[in-house]
Motif scaffolding. Sequence first.
Motif, short mmCIF file in Angstrom:
data_model
loop_
_atom_site.label_atom_id
_atom_site.label_comp_id
_atom_site.label_asym_id
_atom_site.label_seq_id
_atom_site.Cartn_x
_atom_site.Cartn_y
_atom_site.Cartn_z
N LYS A 210 0.83 -1.20 0.00
CA LYS A 210 0.00 0.00 0.00
C LYS A 210 0.87 1.26 0.00
CE LYS A 210 -3.81 -2.22 2.49
NZ LYS A 210 -4.56 -2.29 3.77
N ALA A 211 1.97 1.20 0.75
CA ALA A 211 2.87 2.35 0.81
C ALA A 211 3.53 2.58 -0.55
CB ALA A 211 3.93 2.13 1.89
N ARG A 212 3.91 1.49 -1.23
CA ARG A 212 4.52 1.63 -2.55
C ARG A 212 3.53 2.23 -3.55
NH1 ARG A 212 6.84 -3.19 -0.87
NH2 ARG A 212 5.32 -4.46 -1.98
N THR A 213 2.26 1.85 -3.41
CA THR A 213 1.23 2.44 -4.27
C THR A 213 1.10 3.93 -3.98
OG1 THR A 213 0.01 0.35 -4.32
CG2 THR A 213 -1.21 2.35 -4.91
N ARG A 214 1.19 4.29 -2.70
CA ARG A 214 1.05 5.69 -2.32
C ARG A 214 2.19 6.55 -2.86
NH1 ARG A 214 1.84 5.14 2.70
NH2 ARG A 214 3.84 6.18 2.86
N ILE A 215 3.43 6.01 -2.87
CA ILE A 215 4.57 6.81 -3.31
C ILE A 215 4.88 6.65 -4.79
CG2 ILE A 215 5.56 6.69 -0.99
CD1 ILE A 215 7.63 4.71 -2.09
N ALA A 216 4.05 5.86 -5.50
CA ALA A 216 4.30 5.66 -6.93
C ALA A 216 4.40 6.98 -7.71
CB ALA A 216 3.21 4.76 -7.53
N PRO A 217 3.53 7.98 -7.45
CA PRO A 217 3.68 9.26 -8.17
C PRO A 217 5.02 9.95 -7.88
CG PRO A 217 1.50 9.09 -7.19
CD PRO A 217 2.30 7.96 -6.62
#
Length: 243
Positions: A55-62
């Motif tokens: 979930k954290a990786r999805t959040r920092i993807a941008p």
Amino acid sequence: MSDLLSAFASLVERLADLLQPLFATTATAAAIVLCTMLVRLAIHPLSRASARGQKARTRIAPQIAALRKKHGKNPERFRKELTALHAREKVSPLAGIMPSLLQAPAFLLMYHLFAGDRMTGHTLFAAPLGDHWADALAHGGVFGPAGQVYLVLFAVVTGVAAFTYRRTKRQLAAQPLDLGQPTPGAGAITKVMPLLSFATLITVAVVPLAAALYVVTSTTWSAVERALLFREEAEAKPLATRA
């Protein structure tokens, strides 16, 4: 290794004795399923940590996309900035593989246990736990007594694999594969990765039935566990879309 196998075999036998009044001749099969669930329960905290990491990786993807755009021509600077971003956000790129790595020894242990002669005389209905699908085909064919047991296992695996396939495709669409730098063949990997869930069918077909029970139970647990861990995220997306 032999001492570990003996200890594990003793655990399965004790559980089978406890389950005998409920499951009769299938008590050993039930004990294998229960042992598998205990293994998965033991590593559940790591699975939760893995889900938080994803979930954290999805959040920092941008932010990763912005870093790639800014430092795309300087790979060394990009890697340093990416490492710093992971440190700031407390995101581990390896968190997602830890549960799988810890399951591997358990599977190998069970495989060695079940591939020997310890399963002689134990069955799951008409199918001996030490036999393979090829043995079931040789004694009664696909729809024979033992073959029907495998048909049920294949049906369960196919259902779980189809469910996992759909979830994986949605997750990859929401967060494309990102290995920290442009990766040749990433598009092909993204297409193939969801299909890997069906590889369990091959495993069930070639390992002893006792080991196949471990694989089917563990795979089903994984599918249900991930669905629950990512339920809040799935529920939040429709709300965000309506907003």
